[in-house]
Design a protein around this motif. Sequence first.
Motif, short mmCIF file in Angstrom:
data_model
loop_
_atom_site.label_atom_id
_atom_site.label_comp_id
_atom_site.label_asym_id
_atom_site.label_seq_id
_atom_site.Cartn_x
_atom_site.Cartn_y
_atom_site.Cartn_z
N GLU A 1 0.83 -1.20 0.00
CA GLU A 1 0.00 0.00 0.00
C GLU A 1 0.87 1.26 0.00
O GLU A 1 2.09 1.18 0.03
CB GLU A 1 -0.91 -0.01 1.23
N PHE A 2 0.21 2.39 -0.02
CA PHE A 2 0.89 3.68 0.12
C PHE A 2 0.40 4.36 1.38
O PHE A 2 -0.73 4.15 1.82
CB PHE A 2 0.59 4.59 -1.09
N ARG A 3 1.25 5.18 1.96
CA ARG A 3 0.88 6.02 3.10
C ARG A 3 1.57 7.36 2.95
O ARG A 3 2.51 7.51 2.16
CB ARG A 3 1.27 5.35 4.42
N LEU A 4 1.14 8.32 3.75
CA LEU A 4 1.77 9.63 3.73
C LEU A 4 3.25 9.47 4.08
O LEU A 4 3.59 8.79 5.05
CB LEU A 4 1.09 10.57 4.74
N ALA A 5 4.11 10.05 3.27
CA ALA A 5 5.55 9.93 3.50
C ALA A 5 5.92 10.52 4.86
O ALA A 5 5.29 11.47 5.33
CB ALA A 5 6.32 10.63 2.39
N ALA A 6 6.93 9.95 5.48
CA ALA A 6 7.33 10.34 6.83
C ALA A 6 7.67 11.82 6.95
O ALA A 6 7.56 12.40 8.02
CB ALA A 6 8.53 9.51 7.26
N PHE A 7 8.04 12.47 5.86
CA PHE A 7 8.45 13.88 5.87
C PHE A 7 7.37 14.82 5.36
O PHE A 7 7.47 16.03 5.48
CB PHE A 7 9.71 14.06 5.02
N SER A 8 6.32 14.29 4.75
CA SER A 8 5.34 15.12 4.04
C SER A 8 4.46 15.92 4.98
O SER A 8 3.94 15.39 5.97
CB SER A 8 4.47 14.24 3.14
N ASN A 9 4.27 17.19 4.67
CA ASN A 9 3.39 18.04 5.47
C ASN A 9 1.94 17.64 5.27
O ASN A 9 1.59 16.95 4.31
CB ASN A 9 3.62 19.50 5.13
N ILE A 10 1.09 18.08 6.19
CA ILE A 10 -0.33 17.70 6.19
C ILE A 10 -1.20 18.86 5.70
O ILE A 10 -0.69 19.91 5.35
CB ILE A 10 -0.77 17.24 7.59
N ASN A 11 -2.52 18.63 5.72
CA ASN A 11 -3.51 19.60 5.22
C ASN A 11 -3.29 19.86 3.74
O ASN A 11 -3.14 21.00 3.30
CB ASN A 11 -3.50 20.90 6.03
N VAL A 12 -3.28 18.77 2.98
CA VAL A 12 -3.04 18.84 1.54
C VAL A 12 -4.34 18.60 0.77
O VAL A 12 -5.32 18.11 1.32
CB VAL A 12 -1.97 17.81 1.11
N ASP A 13 -4.33 18.92 -0.51
CA ASP A 13 -5.48 18.70 -1.38
C ASP A 13 -5.38 17.38 -2.13
O ASP A 13 -6.39 16.80 -2.50
CB ASP A 13 -5.60 19.86 -2.38
N LEU A 14 -4.16 16.94 -2.35
CA LEU A 14 -3.92 15.74 -3.16
C LEU A 14 -2.57 15.18 -2.77
O LEU A 14 -1.67 15.92 -2.41
CB LEU A 14 -3.92 16.13 -4.64
N CYS A 15 -2.44 13.85 -2.87
CA CYS A 15 -1.15 13.21 -2.63
C CYS A 15 -0.76 12.40 -3.87
O CYS A 15 -1.61 11.93 -4.61
CB CYS A 15 -1.21 12.26 -1.43
N ALA A 16 0.54 12.25 -4.05
CA ALA A 16 1.08 11.47 -5.16
C ALA A 16 2.37 10.81 -4.67
O ALA A 16 2.97 11.25 -3.70
CB ALA A 16 1.37 12.38 -6.35
N PRO A 17 2.80 9.73 -5.35
CA PRO A 17 4.06 9.10 -4.96
C PRO A 17 5.19 10.12 -4.91
O PRO A 17 5.33 10.95 -5.83
CB PRO A 17 4.29 8.05 -6.05
N GLY A 18 5.98 10.09 -3.85
CA GLY A 18 7.04 11.07 -3.69
C GLY A 18 8.33 10.50 -3.14
O GLY A 18 9.23 11.25 -2.78
N VAL A 19 8.42 9.17 -3.03
CA VAL A 19 9.62 8.52 -2.50
C VAL A 19 10.04 7.44 -3.49
O VAL A 19 9.20 6.65 -3.94
CB VAL A 19 9.35 7.91 -1.11
#
Length: 102
Positions: free
Chosen positions: A82-100
Amino acid sequence: DFAPDAAASEALVAFAQNLRAFDALIEFLEAQAPFGRDALVVAASGNESRHADSQPAAISAGLPSASQGVEAIGALERFGAEFRLAAFSNINVDLCAPGVDI
């Protein structure tokens, strides 16, 4: 001690100036819409959060993604199948995408 207070004040002034600059840019882009020039503005939410640390810290999306009219994009990382919010990524976002590891 005055120095820390002065530094904090200067940082807040710079933040406010940056926010006003981004707001003016978005206002300009929105004014182009009646002429058929729509724009979608996206920006990374920031990498200041520390979700996996021993003392986790979740930081809200920063500039320019925190500006009105800008879509804040967070980073995802793989977690098994699965995917989860990256350990460094800030919150209160509109959309997420792969970043690692992309």
